[in-house]
Structure formats: C-alpha cells, structure tokens
Scaffold this motif. Structure first.
Motif, mmCIF file in Angstrom:
data_model
loop_
_atom_site.group_PDB
_atom_site.id
_atom_site.type_symbol
_atom_site.label_atom_id
_atom_site.label_comp_id
_atom_site.label_asym_id
_atom_site.label_seq_id
_atom_site.Cartn_x
_atom_site.Cartn_y
_atom_site.Cartn_z
ATOM 1 N N GLN A 1 -20.940 -18.715 5.703
ATOM 2 C CA GLN A 1 -19.952 -17.700 6.050
ATOM 3 C C GLN A 1 -20.442 -16.340 5.596
ATOM 4 N N VAL A 2 -20.203 -15.329 6.411
ATOM 5 C CA VAL A 2 -20.655 -13.976 6.113
ATOM 6 C C VAL A 2 -19.564 -13.219 5.370
ATOM 7 N N GLN A 3 -19.974 -12.532 4.328
ATOM 8 C CA GLN A 3 -19.068 -11.634 3.625
ATOM 9 C C GLN A 3 -19.486 -10.203 3.905
ATOM 10 N N LEU A 4 -18.506 -9.374 4.249
ATOM 11 C CA LEU A 4 -18.751 -7.971 4.543
ATOM 12 C C LEU A 4 -17.957 -7.117 3.575
ATOM 13 N N VAL A 5 -18.618 -6.123 3.000
ATOM 14 C CA VAL A 5 -17.961 -5.237 2.048
ATOM 15 C C VAL A 5 -18.229 -3.798 2.464
ATOM 16 N N GLU A 6 -17.144 -3.069 2.754
ATOM 17 C CA GLU A 6 -17.270 -1.672 3.140
ATOM 18 C C GLU A 6 -17.171 -0.776 1.917
ATOM 19 N N SER A 7 -17.772 0.406 2.020
ATOM 20 C CA SER A 7 -17.663 1.414 0.971
ATOM 21 C C SER A 7 -17.827 2.784 1.610
ATOM 22 N N TYR A 94 -10.820 1.765 7.969
ATOM 23 C CA TYR A 94 -11.985 1.428 8.771
ATOM 24 C C TYR A 94 -12.512 0.057 8.351
ATOM 25 N N TYR A 95 -12.766 -0.789 9.356
ATOM 26 C CA TYR A 95 -13.212 -2.151 9.118
ATOM 27 C C TYR A 95 -14.593 -2.362 9.722
ATOM 28 N N CYS A 96 -15.433 -3.039 8.987
ATOM 29 C CA CYS A 96 -16.723 -3.482 9.462
ATOM 30 C C CYS A 96 -16.576 -4.901 10.007
ATOM 31 N N ALA A 97 -17.290 -5.204 11.081
ATOM 32 C CA ALA A 97 -17.209 -6.527 11.686
ATOM 33 C C ALA A 97 -18.599 -6.982 12.122
ATOM 34 N N ALA A 98 -18.784 -8.294 12.124
ATOM 35 C CA ALA A 98 -20.068 -8.869 12.533
ATOM 36 C C ALA A 98 -19.847 -9.978 13.547
ATOM 37 N N TRP A 116 -15.115 -10.186 9.155
ATOM 38 C CA TRP A 116 -14.518 -8.869 8.940
ATOM 39 C C TRP A 116 -14.523 -8.521 7.461
ATOM 40 N N GLY A 117 -14.686 -7.232 7.189
ATOM 41 C CA GLY A 117 -14.554 -6.743 5.829
ATOM 42 C C GLY A 117 -13.091 -6.480 5.499
#
Length: 126
Positions: A1-7, A94-98, A116-117
């Motif tokens: 599973q992918v984890q996404l973290v925005e900053s 704002y959300y990051c997605a893959a 999704w982050g």
C-alpha cells in the motif's frame, strides 16, 4: 500500500507563491500517474493537475493553467506543485493522489487514483 504525505501548505497573500510537496512511500514500483486535487469549504473536490510518471507529460485544470506547475523527482518518489500568482479562490485543502495502474483519459477524475494523502491547507488572503 502506498502512503502519501503532503507538505508545504500555509497562508500567503494574493499574488504570492507556495510550493507543495508529496512524498510517497511503501510501494515497490513507480506509479502510472500522480495528481493534485483540492477541496474548498462547501465545495466538491476538484482536479488541479496531474503528471504521467513515465512520460512526464502534464495536464492542468483551466483555472490554474499558466500559474501552477506539477513536477516529479524520480529518485525521491516525490511530486511537487509550484503555485504562483495565487488568488483567494485557490484557498482549499490540497490533496496528493497516486494511480498505481493505467487509466484512459486525462486523469482529471478522482476515481482514477487509488492512494490519497491527508491533505495540506492552502489559504490565500486578499
């Protein structure tokens, strides 16, 4: 599973700039695409930009075209969103997605992404 973290979110005056970053971890191969979406209070989540990981081609919502730039760092498995000439109407989470696998079309639909982050707040004051 992918984890996404925005900053990189924050408060900025109209006309200013911010750079968002999204770091991906937990996956063993590159995604098909990554994108940015945003959701303003009381509104539905909307597409902002996406990049195809292999080809590097990009696509933007009309509302941000010419002001925002999406880019990727293959080595770091990160994607960035450079936002210039910000307007109060850009205020949103704002959300990051893959997207792990291929999809047809422009990549502007949220159902085309499977990770999704947690989101980062961007506030633009007038």
């Amino acid at each position: 599973q992918v984890q996404l973290v925005e900053s990189g979110g924050g408060l900025v005056q109209a006309g200013g700039s911010l750079r968002l970053s999204c770091a991906a971890s937990g996956r063993t191969r590159s995604p098909y695409a990554m994108g940015w979406f945003r959701q303003a209070p009381g509104k539905e989540r909307e597409f902002v930009a996406r990049i195809w990981w292999s080809a590097g081609s990009t696509y933007y919502a009309d509302s941000v075209k010419g002001r925002f730039t999406i880019s990727k760092d293959n080595a770091g498995n990160t994607v960035a969103l450079q936002m210039n000439s910000l307007k109060p109407e850009d205020t949103a989470v704002y959300y990051c997605a893959a997207a792990a696998t291929y999809y047809s079309g422009t990549g502007s639909r949220d159902y085309q992404y499977d990770s999704w982050g947690q989101g980062t707040q961007v506030t633009v004051s007038s």
